[in-house]
Motif scaffolding. Structure first.
Motif, PDB file in Angstrom:
ATOM      1  N   LYS A   1     -10.713  13.124 -25.444  1.00 40.54           N
ATOM      2  CA  LYS A   1      -9.567  13.906 -25.039  1.00 40.54           C
ATOM      3  C   LYS A   1      -9.908  14.718 -23.795  1.00 40.54           C
ATOM      4  CE  LYS A   1      -7.489  14.509 -29.617  1.00 40.54           C
ATOM      5  NZ  LYS A   1      -7.045  15.501 -30.629  1.00 40.54           N
ATOM      6  N   PRO A   2      -8.917  14.937 -22.896  1.00 40.24           N
ATOM      7  CA  PRO A   2      -9.184  15.819 -21.753  1.00 40.24           C
ATOM      8  C   PRO A   2      -9.520  17.228 -22.236  1.00 40.24           C
ATOM      9  CG  PRO A   2      -7.130  14.589 -21.458  1.00 40.24           C
ATOM     10  CD  PRO A   2      -7.555  14.376 -22.877  1.00 40.24           C
ATOM     11  N   THR A   3     -10.390  17.901 -21.502  1.00 45.11           N
ATOM     12  CA  THR A   3     -10.683  19.289 -21.823  1.00 45.11           C
ATOM     13  C   THR A   3      -9.478  20.155 -21.471  1.00 45.11           C
ATOM     14  OG1 THR A   3     -11.579  19.779 -19.624  1.00 45.11           O
ATOM     15  CG2 THR A   3     -13.108  18.881 -21.274  1.00 45.11           C
ATOM     16  N   THR A   4      -9.536  21.407 -21.883  1.00 43.29           N
ATOM     17  CA  THR A   4      -8.436  22.321 -21.580  1.00 43.29           C
ATOM     18  C   THR A   4      -8.253  22.465 -20.075  1.00 43.29           C
ATOM     19  OG1 THR A   4      -8.831  23.571 -23.625  1.00 43.29           O
ATOM     20  CG2 THR A   4      -7.559  24.667 -21.892  1.00 43.29           C
ATOM     21  N   LEU A   5      -9.358  22.615 -19.340  1.00 48.84           N
ATOM     22  CA  LEU A   5      -9.267  22.752 -17.884  1.00 48.84           C
ATOM     23  C   LEU A   5      -8.719  21.482 -17.242  1.00 48.84           C
ATOM     24  CD1 LEU A   5     -12.539  24.710 -16.946  1.00 48.84           C
ATOM     25  CD2 LEU A   5     -10.181  25.535 -16.877  1.00 48.84           C
ATOM     26  N   GLU A   6      -9.164  20.323 -17.727  1.00 48.45           N
ATOM     27  CA  GLU A   6      -8.641  19.060 -17.208  1.00 48.45           C
ATOM     28  C   GLU A   6      -7.145  18.931 -17.473  1.00 48.45           C
ATOM     29  OE1 GLU A   6     -12.596  16.166 -17.565  1.00 48.45           O
ATOM     30  OE2 GLU A   6     -11.212  16.388 -19.262  1.00 48.45           O
ATOM     31  N   THR A   7      -6.727  19.330 -18.662  1.00 47.96           N
ATOM     32  CA  THR A   7      -5.309  19.259 -19.021  1.00 47.96           C
ATOM     33  C   THR A   7      -4.478  20.150 -18.119  1.00 47.96           C
ATOM     34  OG1 THR A   7      -5.841  18.779 -21.342  1.00 47.96           O
ATOM     35  CG2 THR A   7      -3.637  19.634 -20.873  1.00 47.96           C
ATOM     36  N   ILE A   8      -4.939  21.382 -17.901  1.00 46.52           N
ATOM     37  CA  ILE A   8      -4.214  22.314 -17.027  1.00 46.52           C
ATOM     38  C   ILE A   8      -4.148  21.760 -15.608  1.00 46.52           C
ATOM     39  CG2 ILE A   8      -4.298  24.604 -15.950  1.00 46.52           C
ATOM     40  CD1 ILE A   8      -5.542  25.626 -18.580  1.00 46.52           C
ATOM     41  N   PHE A   9      -5.267  21.207 -15.130  1.00 48.47           N
ATOM     42  CA  PHE A   9      -5.312  20.643 -13.780  1.00 48.47           C
ATOM     43  C   PHE A   9      -4.328  19.493 -13.624  1.00 48.47           C
ATOM     44  CE2 PHE A   9      -7.011  17.133 -11.173  1.00 48.47           C
ATOM     45  CZ  PHE A   9      -6.916  17.723  -9.917  1.00 48.47           C
ATOM     46  N   TYR A  10      -4.391  18.521 -14.531  1.00 44.91           N
ATOM     47  CA  TYR A  10      -3.518  17.346 -14.426  1.00 44.91           C
ATOM     48  C   TYR A  10      -2.047  17.743 -14.529  1.00 44.91           C
ATOM     49  CZ  TYR A  10      -7.463  14.083 -14.854  1.00 44.91           C
ATOM     50  OH  TYR A  10      -8.613  13.367 -14.636  1.00 44.91           O
ATOM     51  N   PHE A  11      -1.729  18.611 -15.478  1.00 42.17           N
ATOM     52  CA  PHE A  11      -0.329  18.989 -15.670  1.00 42.17           C
ATOM     53  C   PHE A  11       0.193  19.780 -14.481  1.00 42.17           C
ATOM     54  CE2 PHE A  11       2.900  22.038 -17.108  1.00 42.17           C
ATOM     55  CZ  PHE A  11       3.899  21.134 -17.443  1.00 42.17           C
ATOM     56  N   SER A  12      -0.574  20.764 -14.012  1.00 39.89           N
ATOM     57  CA  SER A  12      -0.131  21.586 -12.884  1.00 39.89           C
ATOM     58  C   SER A  12       0.047  20.731 -11.628  1.00 39.89           C
ATOM     59  CB  SER A  12      -1.145  22.706 -12.614  1.00 39.89           C
ATOM     60  OG  SER A  12      -1.290  23.535 -13.738  1.00 39.89           O
ATOM     61  N   LEU A  13      -0.899  19.828 -11.386  1.00 34.44           N
ATOM     62  CA  LEU A  13      -0.819  18.966 -10.216  1.00 34.44           C
ATOM     63  C   LEU A  13       0.407  18.058 -10.294  1.00 34.44           C
ATOM     64  CD1 LEU A  13      -2.130  17.933  -7.585  1.00 34.44           C
ATOM     65  CD2 LEU A  13      -3.400  16.281  -8.993  1.00 34.44           C
ATOM     66  N   SER A  14       0.647  17.458 -11.451  1.00 37.18           N
ATOM     67  CA  SER A  14       1.788  16.545 -11.588  1.00 37.18           C
ATOM     68  C   SER A  14       3.114  17.282 -11.436  1.00 37.18           C
ATOM     69  CB  SER A  14       1.732  15.820 -12.935  1.00 37.18           C
ATOM     70  OG  SER A  14       1.829  16.730 -14.017  1.00 37.18           O
ATOM     71  N   LEU A  15       3.207  18.496 -11.980  1.00 39.07           N
ATOM     72  CA  LEU A  15       4.434  19.293 -11.840  1.00 39.07           C
ATOM     73  C   LEU A  15       4.685  19.630 -10.379  1.00 39.07           C
ATOM     74  CD1 LEU A  15       6.726  20.879 -13.281  1.00 39.07           C
ATOM     75  CD2 LEU A  15       5.162  22.828 -13.355  1.00 39.07           C
ATOM     76  N   PHE A  16       3.622  20.015  -9.677  1.00 38.35           N
ATOM     77  CA  PHE A  16       3.724  20.371  -8.268  1.00 38.35           C
ATOM     78  C   PHE A  16       4.157  19.165  -7.434  1.00 38.35           C
ATOM     79  CE2 PHE A  16       1.594  21.328  -4.118  1.00 38.35           C
ATOM     80  CZ  PHE A  16       2.310  22.482  -3.802  1.00 38.35           C
ATOM     81  N   ILE A  17       3.509  18.017  -7.654  1.00 32.45           N
ATOM     82  CA  ILE A  17       3.840  16.799  -6.907  1.00 32.45           C
ATOM     83  C   ILE A  17       5.284  16.377  -7.184  1.00 32.45           C
ATOM     84  CG2 ILE A  17       3.333  14.333  -6.672  1.00 32.45           C
ATOM     85  CD1 ILE A  17       0.406  14.988  -7.283  1.00 32.45           C
ATOM     86  N   ASN A  18       5.699  16.463  -8.438  1.00 32.52           N
ATOM     87  CA  ASN A  18       7.049  16.048  -8.814  1.00 32.52           C
ATOM     88  C   ASN A  18       8.104  16.935  -8.159  1.00 32.52           C
ATOM     89  OD1 ASN A  18       9.041  14.583 -10.057  1.00 32.52           O
ATOM     90  ND2 ASN A  18       8.559  15.235 -12.130  1.00 32.52           N
ATOM     91  N   ALA A  19       7.890  18.242  -8.187  1.00 29.05           N
ATOM     92  CA  ALA A  19       8.862  19.170  -7.594  1.00 29.05           C
ATOM     93  C   ALA A  19       8.963  18.968  -6.085  1.00 29.05           C
ATOM     94  CB  ALA A  19       8.465  20.609  -7.915  1.00 29.05           C
ATOM     95  N   ILE A  20       7.825  18.767  -5.420  1.00 31.13           N
ATOM     96  CA  ILE A  20       7.845  18.513  -3.978  1.00 31.13           C
ATOM     97  C   ILE A  20       8.581  17.211  -3.688  1.00 31.13           C
ATOM     98  CG2 ILE A  20       6.432  17.916  -1.970  1.00 31.13           C
ATOM     99  CD1 ILE A  20       4.306  19.810  -2.969  1.00 31.13           C
ATOM    100  N   GLY A  21       8.264  16.161  -4.439  1.00 32.63           N
ATOM    101  CA  GLY A  21       8.908  14.870  -4.215  1.00 32.63           C
ATOM    102  C   GLY A  21      10.410  14.925  -4.399  1.00 32.63           C
ATOM    103  N   ASN A  22      10.866  15.563  -5.472  1.00 32.07           N
ATOM    104  CA  ASN A  22      12.302  15.681  -5.706  1.00 32.07           C
ATOM    105  C   ASN A  22      12.979  16.560  -4.663  1.00 32.07           C
ATOM    106  OD1 ASN A  22      13.520  14.394  -8.293  1.00 32.07           O
ATOM    107  ND2 ASN A  22      11.502  15.077  -8.946  1.00 32.07           N
ATOM    108  N   GLY A  23      12.345  17.686  -4.322  1.00 34.33           N
ATOM    109  CA  GLY A  23      12.907  18.556  -3.287  1.00 34.33           C
ATOM    110  C   GLY A  23      13.006  17.850  -1.947  1.00 34.33           C
ATOM    111  N   LEU A  24      12.001  17.036  -1.638  1.00 37.39           N
ATOM    112  CA  LEU A  24      11.985  16.293  -0.382  1.00 37.39           C
ATOM    113  C   LEU A  24      13.108  15.264  -0.328  1.00 37.39           C
ATOM    114  CD1 LEU A  24      10.494  15.819   2.295  1.00 37.39           C
ATOM    115  CD2 LEU A  24       8.955  14.259   1.073  1.00 37.39           C
ATOM    116  N   THR A  25      13.317  14.534  -1.414  1.00 41.62           N
ATOM    117  CA  THR A  25      14.362  13.505  -1.403  1.00 41.62           C
ATOM    118  C   THR A  25      15.757  14.113  -1.336  1.00 41.62           C
ATOM    119  OG1 THR A  25      14.405  13.380  -3.835  1.00 41.62           O
ATOM    120  CG2 THR A  25      12.939  11.861  -2.684  1.00 41.62           C
TER     121      THR A  25
END
Length: 222
Positions: A10-34
């Protein structure tokens, strides 16, 4: 799960926070851009943009409303109340929707609409690719999902034998119908263009590719 020399963990807590925060950030930028580029968004975002225009609502509030509808659809698909998933959906929407509105305004302020057409189209497609990458990351993490992407996960693994393309097309059918109805009633359509066709045809493929090439050690936690 994370692949290691000894198998899966399983991902560690830090890995989980990193992956989730990064994906949320990328998704919001992508949607805002389109949305700011107005050369075609992914189907749900395009549908939300048209509702916001036709009824003079903030797109952030429309995305929150959409999230609530999608939660109900997911309950119907799995035929039970999965309270941890529902709570995760609500948390995701609460962060995601306002960020999309902020990034949309940010890109408009930068003057994206004044750029050459070819550049705007390229940026729009970049936004769609970013959305697919983000979806791939947090679907694999499977901790907190946007209800749209949870719907795709449910369809993909419980109904369509892991076929991401088919799951994505079925998912897109709902916003496509909304856009069609609003277009016929109000005689205007926004955020539907080259990028929308690109998302409709290739977003499932892009998600599959991101599964393989973006953080390939991160595997689906079903």
């Amino acid at each position: 799960m994370i692949t290691t020399q000894d198998g899966l963990r399983k991902p560690t807590t830090l890995e989980t926070i990193f992956y989730f925060s990064l994906s949320l950030f990328i998704n919001a930028i992508g949607n805002g851009l389109t949305v700011a580029a107005n050369m075609g968004s992914s189907m749900w975002t395009a549908s939300a943009a048209n509702i916001a225009l036709d009824f003079n609502f903030s797109i952030s509030w429309v995305l929150i409303f959409y999230g609530a509808i999608q939660i109900l659809i997911n309950i119907a698909l799995i035929r039970r109340f999965d309270w941890p998933s529902i709570l995760g959906n609500i948390i995701f929407i609460s962060f995601f929707a306002p960020f999309v509105g902020l990034f949309k305004q940010f890109f408009l302020t930068l003057g994206i609409s004044n750029l050459p057409l070819t550049v705007v189209i390229a940026l729009d497609i970049l936004g769609i690719v970013m959305i697919a990458i983000a979806i791939s990351i947090y679907q694999r993490l499977n901790l907190i999902l946007h209800p749209i992407d949870e719907m795709t996960n449910i369809l993909r693994f419980q109904y369509f034998n892991s076929n991401a393309n088919l799951a994505q097309w079925v998912n897109f059918s709902v916003p496509a119908i909304v856009i069609l109805i609003l277009g016929l009633i109000y005689q205007q359509v926004v955020a539907v263009n080259i990028g929308t066709a690109f998302a409709l045809l290739f977003q499932g493929t892009l998600i599959n590719s991101a599964d393989r090439f973006i953080f390939p050690r991160l595997k689906h936690r079903l």
